[in-house]
Design an enzyme around this catalytic site. Structure first.
Site, short mmCIF file in Angstrom:
data_model
loop_
_atom_site.label_atom_id
_atom_site.label_comp_id
_atom_site.label_asym_id
_atom_site.label_seq_id
_atom_site.Cartn_x
_atom_site.Cartn_y
_atom_site.Cartn_z
N CYS A 67 0.83 -1.21 0.00
CA CYS A 67 0.00 0.00 0.00
C CYS A 67 0.86 1.26 0.00
O CYS A 67 1.89 1.34 0.67
CB CYS A 67 -0.92 0.00 1.21
SG CYS A 67 -2.07 1.39 1.22
N CYS A 71 0.50 4.41 7.08
CA CYS A 71 -0.16 4.24 8.38
C CYS A 71 0.75 3.42 9.33
O CYS A 71 1.10 2.28 9.02
CB CYS A 71 -1.49 3.53 8.19
SG CYS A 71 -2.47 4.25 6.85
N CYS A 74 0.11 -0.31 10.31
CA CYS A 74 -0.36 -1.28 9.30
C CYS A 74 0.75 -2.13 8.70
O CYS A 74 1.76 -1.62 8.22
CB CYS A 74 -1.12 -0.54 8.20
SG CYS A 74 -1.91 -1.71 7.06
N CYS A 111 -17.17 -8.50 4.49
CA CYS A 111 -16.45 -7.24 4.28
C CYS A 111 -15.17 -7.49 3.48
O CYS A 111 -14.33 -8.29 3.88
CB CYS A 111 -16.11 -6.61 5.63
SG CYS A 111 -15.21 -5.06 5.45
N CYS A 142 -19.96 -5.20 2.68
CA CYS A 142 -19.18 -4.06 3.16
C CYS A 142 -17.87 -4.07 2.38
O CYS A 142 -17.39 -5.14 2.00
CB CYS A 142 -18.92 -4.22 4.65
SG CYS A 142 -17.86 -2.90 5.32
N CYS A 202 -19.53 2.89 8.00
CA CYS A 202 -18.86 2.12 9.04
C CYS A 202 -17.55 2.86 9.31
O CYS A 202 -16.69 2.94 8.44
CB CYS A 202 -18.57 0.70 8.55
SG CYS A 202 -17.55 -0.26 9.70
N ARG A 274 -18.62 -2.32 17.11
CA ARG A 274 -17.94 -3.59 16.86
C ARG A 274 -16.65 -3.72 17.67
O ARG A 274 -15.76 -2.88 17.58
CB ARG A 274 -17.62 -3.76 15.37
CG ARG A 274 -16.98 -5.11 15.07
CD ARG A 274 -16.80 -5.38 13.58
NE ARG A 274 -18.04 -5.22 12.88
CZ ARG A 274 -18.19 -4.40 11.83
NH1 ARG A 274 -17.18 -3.71 11.37
NH2 ARG A 274 -19.36 -4.29 11.25
N1 SAM Z 1 -6.72 0.68 2.97
C1 SAM Z 1 -8.00 0.95 3.46
C2 SAM Z 1 -8.02 2.01 4.54
O1 SAM Z 1 -7.01 2.23 5.18
O2 SAM Z 1 -9.09 2.60 4.75
C3 SAM Z 1 -8.73 -0.29 3.96
C4 SAM Z 1 -7.99 -1.34 4.75
S1 SAM Z 1 -7.31 -0.82 6.31
C5 SAM Z 1 -6.33 -2.21 6.75
C6 SAM Z 1 -8.72 -0.79 7.39
C7 SAM Z 1 -8.52 -0.43 8.83
O3 SAM Z 1 -7.93 -1.51 9.53
C8 SAM Z 1 -7.62 0.74 9.17
O4 SAM Z 1 -8.26 1.97 9.01
C9 SAM Z 1 -7.34 0.49 10.64
O5 SAM Z 1 -8.29 1.11 11.45
C10 SAM Z 1 -7.46 -1.03 10.76
N2 SAM Z 1 -6.16 -1.64 11.06
C11 SAM Z 1 -5.14 -1.83 10.20
N3 SAM Z 1 -4.08 -2.39 10.82
C12 SAM Z 1 -4.42 -2.53 12.12
C13 SAM Z 1 -3.74 -3.02 13.28
N4 SAM Z 1 -2.48 -3.46 13.21
N5 SAM Z 1 -4.39 -3.02 14.46
C14 SAM Z 1 -5.67 -2.57 14.54
N6 SAM Z 1 -6.36 -2.11 13.47
C15 SAM Z 1 -5.75 -2.06 12.29
C1 DTB Z 2 -11.68 -2.33 10.95
O1 DTB Z 2 -12.01 -1.36 11.67
N1 DTB Z 2 -10.89 -3.32 11.34
C2 DTB Z 2 -10.69 -4.27 10.28
C3 DTB Z 2 -11.61 -3.73 9.16
N2 DTB Z 2 -12.09 -2.50 9.71
C4 DTB Z 2 -11.15 -3.64 7.79
C5 DTB Z 2 -9.26 -4.48 9.94
C6 DTB Z 2 -8.43 -4.96 11.10
C7 DTB Z 2 -7.06 -5.22 10.60
C8 DTB Z 2 -6.18 -5.79 11.65
C9 DTB Z 2 -4.81 -6.02 11.18
C10 DTB Z 2 -4.67 -6.97 10.05
O2 DTB Z 2 -5.24 -8.10 10.09
O3 DTB Z 2 -3.91 -6.68 9.12
FE1 SF4 Z 3 -2.89 1.15 3.34
FE2 SF4 Z 3 -2.89 -0.13 5.65
FE3 SF4 Z 3 -3.14 2.51 5.62
FE4 SF4 Z 3 -5.17 0.96 4.69
S1 SF4 Z 3 -4.42 1.06 6.79
S2 SF4 Z 3 -4.33 2.82 3.75
S3 SF4 Z 3 -3.97 -0.74 3.83
S4 SF4 Z 3 -1.34 1.33 4.93
#
Ligand code: SAM
Ligand code: DTB
Ligand code: SF4
Length: 331
Positions: A67, A71, A74, A111, A142, A202, A274
């Site tokens: 990506c 973040c 992530c 989702c 979703c 959401c 959630r």
């Molecule tokens: N790329 C898109 C975005 O950022 O909106 C969708 C996927 S992203 C992985 C969705 C959400 O997952 C993020 O906004 C974050 O709140 C959650 N998330 C990602 N990594 C996480 C982590 N290590 N622990 C908890 N929540 C996480």
């Molecule tokens: C949200 O609030 N949590 C989900 C979903 N929306 C997309 C993602 C959680 C991701 C947790 C870390 C991972 O599995 O990479």
């Molecule tokens: Fe990309 Fe992860 Fe950020 Fe979503 S949360 S925009 S997948 S870096």
């Protein structure tokens, strides 16, 4: 722990006449004696929901890794080295296979998540087919695909997307500590486009990223003051992934996570709150407290996006133990 009494002389509200919450008011909720906070959350929860029903959403990563955003939490950011393999987008038949299995296991919503800053034109063509076909299976749909423009929001609505997930993640003043490749307003703009297109919103955030109590309250106030507030509010406990900048963040006290759930419930009475990422590291007792605090939705399935989730069997056993049933039972 502070023991001063906080007055709640607020009228019951509907989503068309939202209550506005100051950060200080939300912070005062967090500082209530634990039993008082739980009592208040239970009252609000029982006014609007069957307290023993839990909504089940299953997640599938349809495009993993690589990506363009940075973040800090992530595993999928190309800025970090979390050892996540970059994949192409899944084929429609792979997505449908996973959706059928989710339905079979008892999920009510499916989702689809993608590691994109925003979807391209070609990405959209494929995702729209996925949405239509998953919906045709009788599941709520979703998607979480990053930022959207107006045209894309309209296309998703027309394809039958029920919910769009796009998290605010944290308080505006802490956002820059976590993400530098976009700003808070970008998130709010996409959420407005989703809302204007007529889809359910959401949106939630992550707790335990090193934010202060005031900033945690700031996230909840920001969500609660959206007009209307989101129908679905995922509260994630940070999953610490090695190779990400937040890997060594200090653990929060689980009771502070429970307090966050309660604050979300009280400030957004009709939303599905959630209990999201981080359940794998939580005991049954802490999860039970989260349900008592007003959580009424979980991610259901052995995998989140790149990290684990409690096994379906463990969740079934937990629901049995607590006398809870999936919302798909329709009662
Ligand atoms: N790329 C898109 C975005 O950022 O909106 C969708 C996927 S992203 C992985 C969705 C959400 O997952 C993020 O906004 C974050 O709140 C959650 N998330 C990602 N990594 C996480 C982590 N290590 N622990 C908890 N929540 C996480
Ligand atoms: C949200 O609030 N949590 C989900 C979903 N929306 C997309 C993602 C959680 C991701 C947790 C870390 C991972 O599995 O990479
Ligand atoms: Fe990309 Fe992860 Fe950020 Fe979503 S949360 S925009 S997948 S870096």
């Amino acid at each position: 722990m502070q023991t001063k009494t906080v007055e709640f002389a607020r009228p019951a509200q509907s989503q068309t006449t939202p209550q506005r919450w100051s950060v200080a008011e939300v912070e005062a909720l967090f500082k209530l004696p634990f039993s008082d906070l739980m009592y208040r959350a239970q009252q609000v929860h029982r006014e609007h929901f069957d307290p023993n029903a839990v909504q089940l959403s299953t997640l599938l990563s349809i495009k993993t890794g690589g990506c363009a955003e940075d973040c800090g939490y992530c595993s999928q950011s190309s800025y970090h080295s979390a050892g996540v393999e970059n994949t192409k987008m899944l084929e429609l038949d792979e997505v449908l296979k996973a959706a059928k299995a989710a339905k079979q296991a008892g999920a009510g919503r499916f989702c689809m998540g993608a590691a994109w800053r925003e979807p391209s034109r070609e990405d959209m063509t494929a995702v729209l087919d996925m949405v239509k076909e998953v919906r045709a299976l009788g599941l709520e749909t979703c998607a979480t695909l990053g930022m959207l423009n107006d045209e894309q929001a309209g296309q998703l609505r027309d394809a039958g997307l029920d919910y769009y997930n796009h998290n605010l993640d944290t308080a505006p003043e802490f956002y820059g500590n976590i993400i530098s490749t976009r700003d808070y307003q970008d998130r709010i703009d996409t959420l407005e486009r989703v809302r204007n297109a007529g889809m359910h919103v959401c949106s939630g955030g992550i707790i335990g990223m090193g934010e202060s109590l005031t900033q945690r309250a700031g996230l909840i106030a920001q969500l609660a003051n959206m007009d209307p507030y989101p129908e679905s509010v995922p509260i994630n406990n940070l999953v610490k992934v090695e190779g990400t900048p937040l890997a060594d963040t200090e653990d929060i006290d689980p009771l502070d996570f429970v307090r966050t759930i309660a604050a979300a419930r009280i400030t957004m009475p009709q939303a599905f709150v959630r209990l999201s990422a981080g359940r794998g590291e939580m005991s049954d007792a802490v999860q039970a407290l989260c349900f008592l605090a007003g959580a009424n939705s979980i991610f259901y399935g052995d995998q989140l996006l790149t990290t684990g989730n409690p096994a379906v069997e463990r969740d079934r056993a937990l629901m049995d133990k607590l006398g809870m049933h999936p919302l798909t039972d329709n009662h």
